[in-house]
Write an enzyme that holds these catalytic residues in place. Structure first.
Site, PDB file in Angstrom:
ATOM      1  N   ASP A  75      73.219  26.518 -27.198  1.00  0.00           N
ATOM      2  CA  ASP A  75      72.785  25.490 -26.238  1.00  0.00           C
ATOM      3  C   ASP A  75      71.275  25.390 -26.091  1.00  0.00           C
ATOM      4  O   ASP A  75      70.780  24.420 -25.517  1.00  0.00           O
ATOM      5  CB  ASP A  75      73.374  25.800 -24.854  1.00  0.00           C
ATOM      6  CG  ASP A  75      74.836  25.422 -24.745  1.00  0.00           C
ATOM      7  OD1 ASP A  75      75.401  24.956 -25.752  1.00  0.00           O
ATOM      8  OD2 ASP A  75      75.414  25.595 -23.654  1.00  0.00           O
TER       9      ASP A  75
ATOM     10  N   ALA B 247      81.121  25.754 -27.204  1.00  0.00           N
ATOM     11  CA  ALA B 247      81.242  27.112 -27.715  1.00  0.00           C
ATOM     12  C   ALA B 247      81.395  27.182 -29.252  1.00  0.00           C
ATOM     13  O   ALA B 247      80.703  27.988 -29.893  1.00  0.00           O
ATOM     14  CB  ALA B 247      82.397  27.820 -27.019  1.00  0.00           C
TER      15      ALA B 247
ATOM     16  N   GLU C 192      87.567  18.887 -14.977  1.00  0.00           N
ATOM     17  CA  GLU C 192      88.379  20.090 -14.729  1.00  0.00           C
ATOM     18  C   GLU C 192      88.350  20.459 -13.244  1.00  0.00           C
ATOM     19  O   GLU C 192      89.387  20.746 -12.637  1.00  0.00           O
ATOM     20  CB  GLU C 192      87.797  21.287 -15.514  1.00  0.00           C
ATOM     21  CG  GLU C 192      88.088  21.245 -16.994  1.00  0.00           C
ATOM     22  CD  GLU C 192      87.262  22.269 -17.781  1.00  0.00           C
ATOM     23  OE1 GLU C 192      86.346  22.898 -17.210  1.00  0.00           O
ATOM     24  OE2 GLU C 192      87.537  22.423 -18.976  1.00  0.00           O
TER      25      GLU C 192
ATOM     26  N   GLY D  41      76.730  32.300 -29.029  1.00  0.00           N
ATOM     27  CA  GLY D  41      75.845  32.324 -30.199  1.00  0.00           C
ATOM     28  C   GLY D  41      75.404  33.742 -30.528  1.00  0.00           C
ATOM     29  O   GLY D  41      75.537  34.208 -31.667  1.00  0.00           O
TER      30      GLY D  41
ATOM     31  N   GLY E  29      70.426  37.328 -25.910  1.00  0.00           N
ATOM     32  CA  GLY E  29      71.557  36.603 -25.332  1.00  0.00           C
ATOM     33  C   GLY E  29      72.861  37.020 -25.987  1.00  0.00           C
ATOM     34  O   GLY E  29      72.963  37.050 -27.214  1.00  0.00           O
ATOM     35  N   SER E  30      73.863  37.353 -25.157  1.00  0.00           N
ATOM     36  CA  SER E  30      75.153  37.760 -25.731  1.00  0.00           C
ATOM     37  C   SER E  30      76.248  36.784 -25.306  1.00  0.00           C
ATOM     38  O   SER E  30      77.369  37.175 -25.018  1.00  0.00           O
ATOM     39  CB  SER E  30      75.502  39.172 -25.300  1.00  0.00           C
ATOM     40  OG  SER E  30      75.769  39.170 -23.920  1.00  0.00           O
TER      41      SER E  30
END
Ligand code: FAD
Length: 410
Positions: free
Chosen positions: A299, A311, A170, A15, A11-12
């Site tokens: 997450d 984040a 939002e 984290g 995962g990029s």
């Protein structure tokens, strides 16, 4: 001489990327694997969904970010699971062995066992999701313009957002601005400013994780923007014509889902206890129980003292996992993770936001300006920062949104 240890990062996102960056000078081979070739700045996804920014403004190629990191290899690949006993990551088209592993595959939205709602209520997690929401929103105004039946026209001009967490708030604020400011002079048969934007929340206030005074201020700012806020509202059905809450049905052709969160399915393959949202319950040093060489961050992980799914938490955890791996490589003991909470910001619209800095609660222009500054600061890529500043400045002055394209009419 024995080969350098192999550290694999799955995962990029926030984290994984920050773990990789922190391993820049490690005496190790680092491999980062992602199913996408870009790092996505999810906090600005809603701006793509509401036609304010383009996808490439908030995404950056992973290879470019890690270009100067000689010990790191980038692989475009889809992980199907992990076998911690054999120390391999199983890809859909092969396997990769590791000495140390960082799992950072994030989360996706959850429909609380109502997966059948998904086609009629898209969530916001990927670029594809954002473009689909943009398509539905823009198309709804076009369909309303051509509709002759007043009730059907009204349904096209009714937008319902389920979930009043930061993303729901939002989206609601931005949709209301689109209807009342951006679109207002562009149509002939409809009055876009008559559009209803309805924000539904199951709890008794918007922004439930925020202090009550800021929830109240957020609700007030939303109402000033024309959003109808309905709290303590439990959705019982969603179809392609309406949203139902018990006895009440709202006719609508556009529903957006901003409610639940579910950890990446990779979590299950790790064989450790999971919480209700499917997150891996990690040790206090972020390692996987019984596997000190595996770390789970962001997450997809949860700690005994819960850390918010934001984040900064993923960044801090990714960095900490990288430090702990380096300690293990030196034969040292790992250290427990402590989250440093710098505060939370939620934007609502033009000059409208709330900020929770512990004892200091801020709302309105100052909170909104802090939100802008923080998001520009953390955005990856100099080009992206410049483009986003320019587009925000243009939108602020003209009320226009430059990315109002319907690219797929199906
Ligand atoms: C719409 C939205 C708005 C948000 N707004 C904010 C905000 O304003 N402020 C804030 O702090 N936080 C915000 N967040 C939360 C924040 O983005 C997350 O907490 C953060 O991204 C978590 O980082 P992560 O590294 O755990 O996962 P992610 O950033 O989600 O990264 C996971 C990576 O893993 C990859 N991946 C997943 N599964 C696989 C697989 N099987 N094989 C290969 N690769 C895989 C994905 O492609 C992705 O690149 C928002 C989130 C969303 C969705």
């Amino acid at each position: 001489m024995s080969e350098r240890p192999h550290i694999v990062i799955l995962g990029s996102g926030f984290g994984g990327l920050y773990a990789a960056k922190h391993l820049k000078n490690a005496a190790a081979r680092v491999t980062i694997i992602d199913r996408r070739n870009f790092h996505l700045f999810q906090p600005l996804l809603y701006q793509v969904a509401t036609a304010a920014l383009n996808p490439s403004d908030i995404a950056y190629p992973i290879r470019s970010i890690l270009r100067h990191q000689k010990n790191t290899n980038v692989i475009l690949g889809d992980a199907a699971g992990v076998d911690p006993d054999r120390k391999v990551v199983k890809l859909t088209d092969g396997e990769i062995a590791y000495d140390y592993l960082v799992v950072a595959t994030g989360a996706t939205h959850s429909y609380f066992n109502h997966q059948q709602w998904a086609p009629n209520a898209p969530g916001l997690k990927t670029i594809e999701d954002a473009l689909e929401i943009r398509r539905r929103v823009l198309l709804a105004f076009e369909m309303a313009e051509r509709e002759t039946d007043p009730a059907a026209q009204k349904a096209w001009l009714t937008f319902v957002i389920v979930g009043a967490g930061p993303t729901g708030v939002e989206l609601a604020g931005a949709l209301s601005e689109i209807a009342r400011q951006t679109m207002v002079r562009d149509f002939r048969n409809i009055n876009p400013s008559s559009a209803r934007v309805i924000l539904l929340e199951g709890k008794d206030r918007v922004l439930p994780p925020y202090p009550p005074d800021l929830s109240e201020k957020a609700a007030k700012q939303l109402r000033e923007l024309g959003v109808e806020v309905i709290t303590s509202a439990t959705v019982t059905n969603i179809d392609d014509q309406s949203v139902t809450m018990g006895e009440t049905t709202i006719p609508t052709r556009t529903v957006l889902w901003a409610a639940g969160v579910q950890a990446s399915p990779i979590a299950k393959s790790l064989g450790a206890p999971l919480d209700r949202a499917g997150r891996v319950m990690v040790n206090d040093d972020l390692s996987l129980p019984n596997h000190p060489e595996v770390f789970v961050v962001g997450d997809v992980a949860t700690l005994k003292t819960p850390v918010p799914g934001v984040a900064p938490a993923a960044i801090q955890e990714g960095t900490h996992a990288a430090k702990n791996i380096q300690r293990l490589m030196r034969g040292q003991a790992t250290r427990p993770f402590h989250y440093f909470d710098k505060g939370s910001l939620a934007t609502i619209g033009r000059a409208a936001a709330v900020a929770d800095f512990g004892k200091l609660h801020v709302s309105g222009f100052l909170a909104w300006f802090s939100w802008l500054a923080v998001h520009i600061f953390f955005l990856i890529g100099f080009r992206n920062r410049v483009l986003v500043i320019l587009q925000w400045a243009w939108a602020y002055v003209t009320f226009q949104r430059g990315a109002r394209l319907i690219t797929d009419r199906q």
